[in-house]
Design a protein around this motif. Structure first.
Motif, PDB file in Angstrom:
ATOM      1  N   ASP A 121     -94.982 -14.842  46.573  1.00  0.00           N
ATOM      2  CA  ASP A 121     -95.959 -14.318  45.663  1.00  0.00           C
ATOM      3  C   ASP A 121     -97.233 -13.987  46.244  1.00  0.00           C
ATOM      4  OD1 ASP A 121     -94.843 -14.713  43.187  1.00  0.00           O
ATOM      5  OD2 ASP A 121     -95.530 -16.494  42.780  1.00  0.00           O
ATOM      6  N   LYS A 122     -97.651 -12.699  46.032  1.00  0.00           N
ATOM      7  CA  LYS A 122     -99.100 -12.160  46.519  1.00  0.00           C
ATOM      8  C   LYS A 122     -99.855 -12.827  45.322  1.00  0.00           C
ATOM      9  CE  LYS A 122     -96.937  -8.518  49.062  1.00  0.00           C
ATOM     10  NZ  LYS A 122     -95.701  -8.932  48.995  1.00  0.00           N
ATOM     11  N   ILE A 123    -100.402 -13.889  45.590  1.00  0.00           N
ATOM     12  CA  ILE A 123    -101.398 -14.426  44.453  1.00  0.00           C
ATOM     13  C   ILE A 123    -102.666 -15.080  45.214  1.00  0.00           C
ATOM     14  CG2 ILE A 123     -99.754 -14.814  42.761  1.00  0.00           C
ATOM     15  CD1 ILE A 123     -99.732 -17.734  43.638  1.00  0.00           C
ATOM     16  N   GLY A 124    -102.938 -14.566  46.426  1.00  0.00           N
ATOM     17  CA  GLY A 124    -104.054 -14.802  47.127  1.00  0.00           C
ATOM     18  C   GLY A 124    -103.657 -15.590  48.455  1.00  0.00           C
ATOM     19  N   LEU A 378    -101.547  -8.179  19.257  1.00  0.00           N
ATOM     20  CA  LEU A 378    -101.541  -7.229  20.528  1.00  0.00           C
ATOM     21  C   LEU A 378    -100.621  -6.225  20.209  1.00  0.00           C
ATOM     22  CD1 LEU A 378    -101.306 -10.171  23.504  1.00  0.00           C
ATOM     23  CD2 LEU A 378    -102.965  -9.089  22.520  1.00  0.00           C
ATOM     24  N   ARG A 379    -100.812  -5.090  21.034  1.00  0.00           N
ATOM     25  CA  ARG A 379     -99.986  -3.995  20.824  1.00  0.00           C
ATOM     26  C   ARG A 379     -99.111  -3.738  22.157  1.00  0.00           C
ATOM     27  NH1 ARG A 379    -104.993  -2.099  21.093  1.00  0.00           N
ATOM     28  NH2 ARG A 379    -105.908  -1.571  23.078  1.00  0.00           N
ATOM     29  N   GLY A 380     -97.769  -3.221  21.986  1.00  0.00           N
ATOM     30  CA  GLY A 380     -96.897  -3.215  23.195  1.00  0.00           C
ATOM     31  C   GLY A 380     -97.437  -2.104  23.985  1.00  0.00           C
ATOM     32  N   ILE A 381     -97.208  -2.238  25.298  1.00  0.00           N
ATOM     33  CA  ILE A 381     -97.491  -1.186  26.329  1.00  0.00           C
ATOM     34  C   ILE A 381     -96.398  -1.218  27.447  1.00  0.00           C
ATOM     35  CG2 ILE A 381    -100.069  -1.562  25.778  1.00  0.00           C
ATOM     36  CD1 ILE A 381    -100.163  -2.969  28.656  1.00  0.00           C
ATOM     37  N   GLU A 382     -96.476  -0.420  28.506  1.00  0.00           N
ATOM     38  CA  GLU A 382     -95.749  -0.374  29.672  1.00  0.00           C
ATOM     39  C   GLU A 382     -96.493  -0.989  30.663  1.00  0.00           C
ATOM     40  OE1 GLU A 382     -93.216   2.806  32.565  1.00  0.00           O
ATOM     41  OE2 GLU A 382     -93.949   3.305  30.345  1.00  0.00           O
ATOM     42  N   MET A 383     -95.963  -2.180  31.496  1.00  0.00           N
ATOM     43  CA  MET A 383     -96.737  -2.667  32.627  1.00  0.00           C
ATOM     44  C   MET A 383     -95.749  -3.157  33.637  1.00  0.00           C
ATOM     45  SD  MET A 383     -97.472  -5.878  29.778  1.00  0.00           S
ATOM     46  CE  MET A 383     -96.457  -6.227  28.437  1.00  0.00           C
ATOM     47  N   THR A 384     -96.388  -3.782  34.706  1.00  0.00           N
ATOM     48  CA  THR A 384     -95.651  -4.325  35.702  1.00  0.00           C
ATOM     49  C   THR A 384     -95.899  -5.911  36.030  1.00  0.00           C
ATOM     50  OG1 THR A 384     -95.413  -2.059  36.832  1.00  0.00           O
ATOM     51  CG2 THR A 384     -95.110  -3.928  38.149  1.00  0.00           C
ATOM     52  N   SER A 385     -94.897  -6.529  36.254  1.00  0.00           N
ATOM     53  CA  SER A 385     -95.169  -7.918  36.815  1.00  0.00           C
ATOM     54  C   SER A 385     -95.607  -8.068  38.237  1.00  0.00           C
ATOM     55  CB  SER A 385     -94.035  -8.838  36.361  1.00  0.00           C
ATOM     56  OG  SER A 385     -94.079 -10.068  37.162  1.00  0.00           O
ATOM     57  N   PRO A 386     -97.026  -8.802  38.484  1.00  0.00           N
ATOM     58  CA  PRO A 386     -97.333  -9.088  39.825  1.00  0.00           C
ATOM     59  C   PRO A 386     -96.699 -10.317  40.422  1.00  0.00           C
ATOM     60  CG  PRO A 386     -99.092  -9.641  38.272  1.00  0.00           C
ATOM     61  CD  PRO A 386     -97.882  -9.097  37.394  1.00  0.00           C
ATOM     62  N   ASP A 387     -96.449 -11.196  39.517  1.00  0.00           N
ATOM     63  CA  ASP A 387     -96.000 -12.488  40.343  1.00  0.00           C
ATOM     64  C   ASP A 387     -95.234 -13.168  39.177  1.00  0.00           C
ATOM     65  OD1 ASP A 387     -97.655 -14.852  38.995  1.00  0.00           O
ATOM     66  OD2 ASP A 387     -98.983 -13.275  39.791  1.00  0.00           O
ATOM     67  N   ARG A 389     -95.216 -16.032  37.457  1.00  0.00           N
ATOM     68  CA  ARG A 389     -96.164 -16.799  36.440  1.00  0.00           C
ATOM     69  C   ARG A 389     -96.606 -15.683  35.515  1.00  0.00           C
ATOM     70  NH1 ARG A 389     -92.685 -20.594  37.137  1.00  0.00           N
ATOM     71  NH2 ARG A 389     -92.861 -21.632  38.946  1.00  0.00           N
ATOM     72  N   ALA A 390     -97.458 -14.701  36.197  1.00  0.00           N
ATOM     73  CA  ALA A 390     -98.090 -13.750  35.418  1.00  0.00           C
ATOM     74  C   ALA A 390     -96.868 -13.089  34.815  1.00  0.00           C
ATOM     75  CB  ALA A 390     -98.633 -12.802  36.188  1.00  0.00           C
ATOM     76  N   GLY A 391     -95.895 -12.891  35.111  1.00  0.00           N
ATOM     77  CA  GLY A 391     -94.789 -11.865  34.699  1.00  0.00           C
ATOM     78  C   GLY A 391     -94.320 -12.572  33.404  1.00  0.00           C
ATOM     79  N   VAL A 392     -94.199 -13.926  33.346  1.00  0.00           N
ATOM     80  CA  VAL A 392     -93.906 -14.548  32.299  1.00  0.00           C
ATOM     81  C   VAL A 392     -94.819 -14.651  31.071  1.00  0.00           C
ATOM     82  CG1 VAL A 392     -92.951 -16.739  31.078  1.00  0.00           C
ATOM     83  CG2 VAL A 392     -91.881 -16.094  33.144  1.00  0.00           C
ATOM     84  N   SER A 393     -95.982 -14.851  31.508  1.00  0.00           N
ATOM     85  CA  SER A 393     -97.136 -14.558  30.601  1.00  0.00           C
ATOM     86  C   SER A 393     -97.151 -13.137  29.765  1.00  0.00           C
ATOM     87  CB  SER A 393     -98.598 -14.963  31.384  1.00  0.00           C
ATOM     88  OG  SER A 393     -98.468 -15.954  32.240  1.00  0.00           O
ATOM     89  N   LEU A 394     -96.679 -12.077  30.648  1.00  0.00           N
ATOM     90  CA  LEU A 394     -96.797 -10.776  30.004  1.00  0.00           C
ATOM     91  C   LEU A 394     -95.458 -10.645  29.005  1.00  0.00           C
ATOM     92  CD1 LEU A 394     -97.835  -8.571  33.095  1.00  0.00           C
ATOM     93  CD2 LEU A 394     -99.250  -9.253  31.212  1.00  0.00           C
ATOM     94  N   LEU A 395     -94.592 -11.495  29.605  1.00  0.00           N
ATOM     95  CA  LEU A 395     -93.272 -11.465  28.785  1.00  0.00           C
ATOM     96  C   LEU A 395     -93.557 -11.994  27.259  1.00  0.00           C
ATOM     97  CD1 LEU A 395     -90.132 -10.856  28.440  1.00  0.00           C
ATOM     98  CD2 LEU A 395     -89.905 -12.809  29.583  1.00  0.00           C
ATOM     99  N   GLU A 411     -87.765  -8.529  38.842  1.00  0.00           N
ATOM    100  CA  GLU A 411     -87.375  -9.245  39.805  1.00  0.00           C
ATOM    101  C   GLU A 411     -88.351 -10.407  39.970  1.00  0.00           C
ATOM    102  OE1 GLU A 411     -87.454  -5.803  39.844  1.00  0.00           O
ATOM    103  OE2 GLU A 411     -85.390  -5.321  40.239  1.00  0.00           O
ATOM    104  N   GLN A 412     -89.463 -10.105  40.013  1.00  0.00           N
ATOM    105  CA  GLN A 412     -90.465 -11.467  40.139  1.00  0.00           C
ATOM    106  C   GLN A 412     -90.251 -12.464  39.245  1.00  0.00           C
ATOM    107  OE1 GLN A 412     -92.783 -12.069  42.223  1.00  0.00           O
ATOM    108  NE2 GLN A 412     -93.318 -10.424  43.555  1.00  0.00           N
ATOM    109  N   ILE A 413     -90.004 -12.110  38.038  1.00  0.00           N
ATOM    110  CA  ILE A 413     -89.633 -13.028  36.952  1.00  0.00           C
ATOM    111  C   ILE A 413     -88.508 -13.652  37.230  1.00  0.00           C
ATOM    112  CG2 ILE A 413     -89.320 -13.341  34.523  1.00  0.00           C
ATOM    113  CD1 ILE A 413     -90.884 -10.891  33.800  1.00  0.00           C
TER     114      ILE A 413
END
Length: 441
Positions: A121-124, A378-387, A389-395, A411-413
């Motif tokens: 992950d690129k999380i720092g 919340l309203r649906g949008i188009e987005m990209t998963s960065p890592d 855990r963030a990917g599952v949070s956005l899911l 693929e990150q998720i």
């Protein structure tokens, strides 16, 4: 490019079984290198990061027999040490951060190892210093080639020593423990990590013939032995998945039962979700979450805003802070999320703000969430998963949102969550895999 298309706003219902623990798997699978005898490992999650490590073990010469969907027998009798110098090893080892975990076992058994700078992950910044400083204390010498990003480590004779870790790193502690079990003399590791995953590793090593005491504390004592034998081991369920599913149930107003959670190994995780107002009950070893129309964030005793932060075990795991943040967006009340360990893990909040969440990003480590008490979806949008855990949070956010969301870079998720699309569909989620090009982030 693969993406998830999600139609949100629908309550879910049913049972879900958490996968085997990803973070435990990376340690346990590396430990098969410590013996030439067969090792039977079960409840292995079928996810990309774990499968990459299994492929790497096979390339090193480990004989692998898959006897069930989640059960393998490993036999590391004939290891090809020369494989370290190959370009194939550089590619396989560099593509997985968890590959660092093979260094300790290889040093212990063969006296030398090499590893390309691992990915992940690129999380720092995620330092590897703790691993190598520990190996040095045991007598290893290593050279980092900055031009090739390759670590070469030599340890013709490891000797036990007193080691005070500069940080309570889980992977660092595990790697040093695996190196120390076959070292001469006694090793003492202070400020050791004590996560359940590490406890699982130490208990398994003791069944193999190691002599480790202090398991579950931050002071481990390891008496070196000459050899280790084979054993069998079953992974714990993944606590990060369990926390994710608790958050999913709350956000979507769903009635969900999470099966076979090993509740006694979850530490403070259930109580942190309780402080967000999420109700649940323990039924045997299952967590039942009833459908809730609303949930209210607790405050501190003096009435001040609740702060939820990560800390070494038995503190709250950093891997669930992203989930907590998302769940708080639809709670009643406010909370300050303080992500201490990784300075980039909160940057995904811009997607949540685009979805209508009220979040103030104070700095790279802190975000204040103003809960909307489900008064504004919340309203649906188009987005990209960065890592992962963030990917599952956005899911989770997308499943609770009104309208259609598209999440790219799934693929990150899938690096951390097994068959997630199929398992969510069984709960009634409207999610499908689509092949689309991302329009933006």
């Amino acid at each position: 490019m693969n993406a998830f298309e999600i139609i949100g706003g629908k309550p879910l219902k049913g049972e879900i079984i958490p996968q085997g623990a990803k973070n435990e798997a990376l340690q346990i699978l590396s430990a098969v290198l410590l013996t030439e005898e067969p090792m039977t490992i079960s409840n292995i999650p079928d996810i990309k990061d774990v499968n990459k490590l299994i492929d790497l073990l096979a390339a090193l010469g480990v004989k692998i027999d898959r006897i069930d969907k989640d059960t393998y027998v490993f036999e590391a009798k004939d290891i090809n040490i020369e494989y370290f110098q190959s370009s194939e090893f550089r590619e396989k080892g560099g593509g997985l951060r968890g590959s660092i975990m093979i260094v300790g076992p290889l040093l212990a058994r063969f006296g030398k190892a090499a590893i390309p700078k691992p990915g992940g992950d690129k999380i720092g910044r995620r330092r590897l210093d703790t691993h190598f400083l520990g190996f040095e204390k045991l007598g290893a010498k290593f050279v980092y080639d900055a031009s090739t990003h390759f670590f070469n480590v030599d340890a013709t004779e490891l000797k036990g020593n007193y080691i005070l870790l500069d940080e309570a790193s889980v992977t660092g502690t595990a790697n040093i423990v695996m190196a120390a079990v076959l070292a001469k003399g006694t090793t003492t590791i202070y400020n050791a990590a004590c996560e359940p995953y590490l406890q699982q590793l130490c208990k398994m090593l003791n069944r193999m013939g190691a002599k480790i005491s202090g398991i579950g504390s931050n002071l481990l004592t390891i008496e070196g032995v000459q050899r280790l034998g084979g054993t069998s081991h079953r992974m714990l369920p993944d606590m990060i998945e369990i926390g994710s599913f608790i958050g999913l149930a709350a956000m979507t107003g769903s009635e969900i039962t999470i099966k076979d959670v090993c509740f006694q190994e979850l530490g403070v995780i259930p109580s942190v979700f309780s402080r967000l107002g999420i109700q649940f009950e323990l039924r045997g070893d299952d967590i039942f979450i009833p459908a809730q129309d609303s949930y209210e964030i607790d405050t501190f005793i003096d009435g001040s805003i609740l702060t939820i932060s990560d800390a070494p075990w038995p503190g709250f795991t950093p891997d669930l802070l992203s989930i907590i943040l998302v769940v708080a967006t639809q709670a009643k009340g406010n909370v300050l999320i303080h992500q201490k360990m990784f300075e980039s893990r909160l940057f995904f909040v811009d997607k949540l703000i685009d979805m209508g969440a009220q979040i103030i990003l104070c700095d790279p480590h802190r975000a204040t969430v103003i809960g909307m008490n489900k008064s504004h979806s919340l309203r649906g949008i188009e987005m990209t998963s960065p890592d992962i855990r963030a990917g599952v949070s956005l899911l989770i956010a997308a499943l609770s949102a009104k309208g259609k969301s598209v999440i790219h870079n799934i693929e990150q998720i899938e690096r951390g969550y097994q068959d997630i699309e199929e398992r969510l569909r069984k709960l009634g989620a409207d999610i499908k895999r689509v092949d689309v090009e991302p329009r933006g982030h």
